[in-house]
Design a protein around this motif. Structure first.
Motif, PDB file in Angstrom:
ATOM      1  N   LEU A 160       0.816  -1.212   0.000  1.00 26.05           N
ATOM      2  CA  LEU A 160       0.000   0.000   0.000  1.00 26.05           C
ATOM      3  C   LEU A 160       0.854   1.267   0.000  1.00 26.05           C
ATOM      4  O   LEU A 160       0.499   2.259  -0.652  1.00 26.05           O
ATOM      5  N   SER A 161       1.951   1.248   0.732  1.00 25.01           N
ATOM      6  CA  SER A 161       2.790   2.449   0.768  1.00 25.01           C
ATOM      7  C   SER A 161       3.461   2.701  -0.582  1.00 25.01           C
ATOM      8  O   SER A 161       3.561   3.848  -1.028  1.00 25.01           O
ATOM      9  N   LEU A 162       3.908   1.632  -1.257  1.00 27.55           N
ATOM     10  CA  LEU A 162       4.521   1.811  -2.574  1.00 27.55           C
ATOM     11  C   LEU A 162       3.482   2.202  -3.621  1.00 27.55           C
ATOM     12  O   LEU A 162       3.737   3.077  -4.472  1.00 27.55           O
ATOM     13  N   LEU A 163       2.313   1.563  -3.587  1.00 28.43           N
ATOM     14  CA  LEU A 163       1.245   1.959  -4.505  1.00 28.43           C
ATOM     15  C   LEU A 163       0.824   3.403  -4.235  1.00 28.43           C
ATOM     16  O   LEU A 163       0.609   4.183  -5.174  1.00 28.43           O
ATOM     17  N   GLY A 164       0.717   3.759  -2.969  1.00 34.10           N
ATOM     18  CA  GLY A 164       0.363   5.133  -2.627  1.00 34.10           C
ATOM     19  C   GLY A 164       1.398   6.136  -3.105  1.00 34.10           C
ATOM     20  O   GLY A 164       1.053   7.259  -3.501  1.00 34.10           O
ATOM     21  N   SER A 165       2.678   5.748  -3.093  1.00 33.75           N
ATOM     22  CA  SER A 165       3.720   6.643  -3.597  1.00 33.75           C
ATOM     23  C   SER A 165       3.575   6.866  -5.098  1.00 33.75           C
ATOM     24  O   SER A 165       3.760   7.985  -5.589  1.00 33.75           O
ATOM     25  N   ILE A 166       3.236   5.799  -5.835  1.00 37.03           N
ATOM     26  CA  ILE A 166       3.024   5.947  -7.286  1.00 37.03           C
ATOM     27  C   ILE A 166       1.853   6.884  -7.556  1.00 37.03           C
ATOM     28  O   ILE A 166       1.944   7.799  -8.383  1.00 37.03           O
ATOM     29  N   LEU A 167       0.732   6.651  -6.869  1.00 40.11           N
ATOM     30  CA  LEU A 167      -0.448   7.490  -7.076  1.00 40.11           C
ATOM     31  C   LEU A 167      -0.186   8.928  -6.649  1.00 40.11           C
ATOM     32  O   LEU A 167      -0.613   9.877  -7.317  1.00 40.11           O
ATOM     33  N   SER A 168       0.517   9.105  -5.537  1.00 39.55           N
ATOM     34  CA  SER A 168       0.809  10.449  -5.051  1.00 39.55           C
ATOM     35  C   SER A 168       1.698  11.216  -6.016  1.00 39.55           C
ATOM     36  O   SER A 168       1.454  12.392  -6.301  1.00 39.55           O
ATOM     37  N   ASN A 169       2.722  10.561  -6.551  1.00 38.18           N
ATOM     38  CA  ASN A 169       3.625  11.246  -7.487  1.00 38.18           C
ATOM     39  C   ASN A 169       2.928  11.607  -8.789  1.00 38.18           C
ATOM     40  O   ASN A 169       3.101  12.709  -9.315  1.00 38.18           O
ATOM     41  N   LEU A 170       2.127  10.677  -9.315  1.00 42.15           N
ATOM     42  CA  LEU A 170       1.506  10.908 -10.617  1.00 42.15           C
ATOM     43  C   LEU A 170       0.350  11.888 -10.559  1.00 42.15           C
ATOM     44  O   LEU A 170       0.111  12.622 -11.527  1.00 42.15           O
ATOM     45  N   LEU A 171      -0.396  11.892  -9.470  1.00 41.91           N
ATOM     46  CA  LEU A 171      -1.598  12.728  -9.398  1.00 41.91           C
ATOM     47  C   LEU A 171      -1.414  13.959  -8.515  1.00 41.91           C
ATOM     48  O   LEU A 171      -1.673  15.082  -8.955  1.00 41.91           O
ATOM     49  N   PRO A 361       2.551   8.098   2.117  1.00 40.42           N
ATOM     50  CA  PRO A 361       3.159   8.575   0.859  1.00 40.42           C
ATOM     51  C   PRO A 361       3.178  10.094   0.714  1.00 40.42           C
ATOM     52  O   PRO A 361       4.120  10.641   0.135  1.00 40.42           O
ATOM     53  N   ILE A 362       2.154  10.769   1.220  1.00 43.15           N
ATOM     54  CA  ILE A 362       2.136  12.234   1.096  1.00 43.15           C
ATOM     55  C   ILE A 362       3.329  12.842   1.815  1.00 43.15           C
ATOM     56  O   ILE A 362       4.044  13.693   1.278  1.00 43.15           O
ATOM     57  N   PHE A 363       3.556  12.396   3.055  1.00 47.18           N
ATOM     58  CA  PHE A 363       4.677  12.946   3.807  1.00 47.18           C
ATOM     59  C   PHE A 363       6.003  12.363   3.336  1.00 47.18           C
ATOM     60  O   PHE A 363       7.027  13.042   3.345  1.00 47.18           O
ATOM     61  N   GLY A 364       5.995  11.106   2.923  1.00 41.63           N
ATOM     62  CA  GLY A 364       7.227  10.509   2.422  1.00 41.63           C
ATOM     63  C   GLY A 364       7.698  11.126   1.126  1.00 41.63           C
ATOM     64  O   GLY A 364       8.900  11.137   0.835  1.00 41.63           O
ATOM     65  N   ASN A 365       6.766  11.647   0.326  1.00 39.46           N
ATOM     66  CA  ASN A 365       7.108  12.287  -0.950  1.00 39.46           C
ATOM     67  C   ASN A 365       7.213  13.803  -0.834  1.00 39.46           C
ATOM     68  O   ASN A 365       7.172  14.502  -1.853  1.00 39.46           O
TER      69      ASN A 365
END
Length: 478
Positions: A160-171, A361-365
């Motif tokens: 979930l954290s890796l998928l969330g990072s992909i979604l967060s970066n792209l959107l 992901p929001i804070f990690g990115n």
């Protein structure tokens, strides 16, 4: 008879008004000015105060902006966290909300400095290489956290954290960048080759994550072992494709990703040819006439130039050292964020799925978010895409397969199977962003659409239920 004025275009003439038909084609010089939509890149300059050693550059790197005052939260957050983690774990839950807020504030200036250092690297290299460096160091914290969670067999947290990072970066990251950059500039442009390649790599990454779900839901697998073996074979192919992508963008076809060289090539293609190279003179005159009439009909020129004239204040080697140093600090702060966010979210009633897929992901990115927005606001869209989209490609084709392969080496059955809603979110995100990438332009409306889609996905994760509690199940472990 059509007449032209000699100062407007590079036409050799002694009089102010010369009939176009009276000018021989051999005297028509190549148009030296770039097209109205082309970027003009100033020569990269070197500052008189160029730093070559680490210590003298500390003030200019860490304390040259107003938000540098927030760096004080770094030591008062990191030191107490690791002290309590080692000597008084029971007191950590009480202090977690305060440590969480402190690390969040400390992350802001270091994330901004990460973008500044990346920009300094760009002055010595090109936009593609600079964006790749920023994406790589920005994903360092995600990789470390994923490995730690893998060690504890928390597979769903990793997924979930890796998928969330992909979604967060792209959107979210790319959406905010396009929105703020488009608000300042009417239209922003990037190299279409870079966009097309990025779109293709995202589609390959999506296939690698969607096909295991399709095979699972079709009931064609005999047991869980088939799923694991399919995931491991797919991970090998995805990992190989990522290295092919690096070879293509940084070595064999590096020219196509260089925005400066690409703009120069477009200008050369738009230059009218002389008679004698196989073209009809009437066609050349018609082309010149078309160019002049087009220029006369275009009173408004889209702003597509950089408004900053940056100087290199540090050498390439020194900028690389600072990139390592600031990334290490961002990694520590991200570790504090993730280590304290569970207690913070429990007190605010957030469910674990939403926390793992959206909040972390929001804070990690945050570092990539700040850097990408900064470059978009300065009209450097190629670096912006290299950070936001390049980071997603790196996570999908490098970090996720690396987790599968490392799990294989350490006897941990990590799978590429994602639940139905998560897979649908990935497919919709990649399809939406791919349409944008092949266009070669961005504006604030595109950014608003990306942000809106991310909010819709976040609502879905808000009501997404946690699947089981067993840490030994590769699909349900927390």
């Amino acid at each position: 008879m059509l007449k032209i004025r000699s100062p407007s275009v590079g036409v050799s003439s002694d009089s102010s008004d010369v009939p176009l038909t009276s000018v021989p084609s051999s005297s028509i010089l190549p148009v030296s000015a770039p097209p109205l939509h082309a970027k003009t890149h100033p020569a990269k300059k070197t500052s008189n105060k160029l730093h070559i050693s680490f210590m003298p550059s500390i003030v200019s790197v860490l304390f040259s902006t107003k938000i540098s005052v927030l760096t004080i939260f770094m030591p008062v957050t990191v030191i107490p966290y690791y002290f309590l983690l080692k000597f008084s774990p029971e007191s950590l839950d009480t202090a977690s909300p305060y440590l969480f807020l402190g690390s969040l504030l400390a992350l802001v200036p270091f994330a901004e400095r990460l973008g500044y250092i990346t920009e300094q690297l760009a002055l010595h290299t090109n936009d593609t290489y600079s964006g790749l460096l920023n994406a790589t160091f920005g994903n360092f914290s995600e990789l470390i956290l994923s490995l730690l969670a893998m060690h504890k067999r928390l597979y769903r947290v990793v997924q979930l954290s890796l998928l969330g990072s992909i979604l967060s970066n792209l959107l979210l990251v790319l959406g905010c960048s396009c929105f703020l950059g488009g608000y300042r500039f009417r239209i922003q442009r990037f190299t279409t080759v870079s966009g097309a390649v990025s779109s293709g790599m995202l589609m390959v990454a999506t296939a690698g994550l969607v096909l295991p779900c399709a095979l699972k839901m079709s009931g064609q697998e005999d047991d869980a072992l088939d799923e694991i073996n399919f995931s491991r074979g797919t991970a090998l192919v995805m990992f190989f494709m990522y290295w092919c992508y690096l070879l293509f963008s940084l070595k064999t076809n590096q020219f196509e990703f260089d925005s400066v060289a690409h703009a120069a090539e477009e200008r050369n293609r738009s230059t009218p040819k002389k008679v004698g190279d196989g073209h009809d003179s009437d066609g050349e005159e018609a082309e010149m006439s078309s160019l002049l009439s087009s220029a006369a009909r275009s009173p408004v020129v889209v702003a597509d130039v950089d408004d900053d004239d940056e100087d290199a204040v540090m050498t390439y080697d020194l900028a690389l050292k600072w990139l390592f140093a600031v990334t290490a600090v961002v990694g520590f702060l991200s570790d504090v964020l993730v280590g304290t966010i569970e207690a913070f979210t429990e007190r605010n009633g957030l469910n674990p799925v939403f926390t793992a897929a959206i909040v972390i992901p929001i804070f990690g990115n945050a570092a990539e978010h700040a850097a990408s927005v900064m470059f978009a606001y300065r009209n450097k869209m190629d670096i912006c895409l290299g950070i936001a989209v390049g980071s997603s490609i790196q996570i999908a084709l490098c970090v996720v397969p690396a987790c599968v392969l490392l799990g294989w080496a350490t006897d941990r059955d990590f799978s590429l199977f994602f639940e139905g809603y998560e897979t649908a979110c990935l497919v919709m995100t990649v399809m939406t962003v791919s349409f944008f990438l092949i266009g070669g332009t961005s504006n604030w409306l595109i950014g608003a659409l990306f942000i809106g889609l991310y909010i819709i996905i976040a609502f879905g994760f808000w009501i997404h239920e946690k699947e089981g509690d067993s840490p030994d199940n590769p699909h349900e472990g927390w």
